[in-house]
Design an enzyme around this catalytic site. Structure first.
Site, short mmCIF file in Angstrom:
data_model
loop_
_atom_site.label_atom_id
_atom_site.label_comp_id
_atom_site.label_asym_id
_atom_site.label_seq_id
_atom_site.Cartn_x
_atom_site.Cartn_y
_atom_site.Cartn_z
N CYS A 9 0.86 -1.15 0.05
CA CYS A 9 -0.06 0.01 -0.01
C CYS A 9 0.90 1.24 -0.11
O CYS A 9 2.09 1.06 -0.21
CB CYS A 9 -0.91 0.01 1.30
SG CYS A 9 -0.39 0.25 2.85
N GLY A 10 0.41 2.33 0.15
CA GLY A 10 1.24 3.80 -0.02
C GLY A 10 2.22 3.81 0.94
O GLY A 10 3.32 4.15 0.87
#
Length: 92
Positions: A9-10
């Site tokens: 994810c980010g």
């Protein structure tokens, strides 16, 4: 043979934790032995050589030599079964 999955994810913390649990359950229920590693998406390029699949909750910034499944549906709750199938197909 044990599969290796990068869950990205980010930031490598929040959404990947939710997705990580779903993937663990999915693989266990389908008899697939796998190690999952939570990462930031920017780390994926450097780690792709150690993995069989990348599952990401964010758009991939580049291309990879291994399959990548974009799993935003695990966050939205829409289309999760299709993503489950993509993951299973990639690891079989």
């Amino acid at each position: 043979m044990k599969k290796r999955v990068l869950v990205a994810c980010g930031a490598g913390i929040a959404t990947s934790t939710i997705v990580n649990q779903r993937i663990e359950d999915l693989l266990a229920n389908n008899g697939i032995d796998a190690d999952l590693k939570q990462i930031k998406i920017v780390e994926a390029k450097g780690l792709e050589g150690e993995a069989d699949l990348i599952v990401s909750t964010t758009i991939a910034p580049t291309t990879y030599s291994i399959p990548i499944v974009i799993a935003t549906s695990y966050i939205t709750g829409i289309g999760m079964e299709a993503v489950d199938q993509q993951i299973l197909d990639a690891l079989k």
